[in-house]
Design a protein around this motif. Structure first.
Motif, PDB file in Angstrom:
ATOM      1  N   ILE A   1       0.659  -1.123  -0.037  1.00 49.43           N
ATOM      2  CA  ILE A   1      -0.067  -0.032  -0.052  1.00 49.43           C
ATOM      3  C   ILE A   1       0.801   1.296   0.035  1.00 49.43           C
ATOM      4  N   GLY A   2       1.836   1.226   0.739  1.00 51.85           N
ATOM      5  CA  GLY A   2       2.875   2.305   0.839  1.00 51.85           C
ATOM      6  C   GLY A   2       3.564   2.620  -0.368  1.00 51.85           C
ATOM      7  N   ALA A   3       4.019   1.500  -1.311  1.00 52.22           N
ATOM      8  CA  ALA A   3       4.526   1.744  -2.351  1.00 52.22           C
ATOM      9  C   ALA A   3       3.631   2.256  -3.509  1.00 52.22           C
TER      10      ALA A   3
ATOM     11  N   GLY B   1       1.495   9.401  -6.064  1.00 52.32           N
ATOM     12  CA  GLY B   1       1.955  10.810  -6.208  1.00 52.32           C
ATOM     13  C   GLY B   1       2.903  11.230  -7.069  1.00 52.32           C
ATOM     14  N   ILE B   2       3.869  10.121  -7.446  1.00 54.22           N
ATOM     15  CA  ILE B   2       4.875  10.441  -8.470  1.00 54.22           C
ATOM     16  C   ILE B   2       3.868  10.365  -9.871  1.00 54.22           C
TER      17      ILE B   2
ATOM     18  N   THR C   1       3.889  14.008 -12.368  1.00 52.11           N
ATOM     19  CA  THR C   1       4.674  13.672 -13.799  1.00 52.11           C
ATOM     20  C   THR C   1       3.398  14.135 -14.653  1.00 52.11           C
ATOM     21  N   SER C   2       2.295  13.796 -14.371  1.00 55.63           N
ATOM     22  CA  SER C   2       1.107  13.919 -15.331  1.00 55.63           C
ATOM     23  C   SER C   2       0.900  15.503 -15.304  1.00 55.63           C
TER      24      SER C   2
END
Length: 72
Positions: free
Chosen positions: A39-41, A47-48, A52-53
């Motif tokens: 879940i953390g990953a 978020g990344i 980036t989008s």
């Protein structure tokens, strides 16, 4: 007649079924460490991806304005 113990030749092969680490309670209790890492990953990935989008959308917006300025 003396009572004889019956010897089960498959007893060793079936012993794993009674092992504590195959119980549903053990599996459920030990699933959480891997689940929390997953879940953390996934949250970090989201978020990344969001950052980036937004950067890509901003770059496309700038390119569109530049192309309109050159044609207009």
């Amino acid at each position: 007649m003396p009572s004889q113990k019956l010897h089960d030749p498959w007893a060793k092969r079936e012993a794993w079924r009674n092992a504590p680490h195959f119980s549903p309670r053990y599996s459920l209790r030990h699933a959480w460490p891997g689940l929390s890492w997953g879940i953390g990953a996934f949250i970090i990935y989201l978020g990344i991806d969001a950052v980036t989008s937004r950067m890509n959308a901003h770059d496309k917006h700038i390119e569109t304005k530049e192309s309109q300025a050159q044609t207009g």
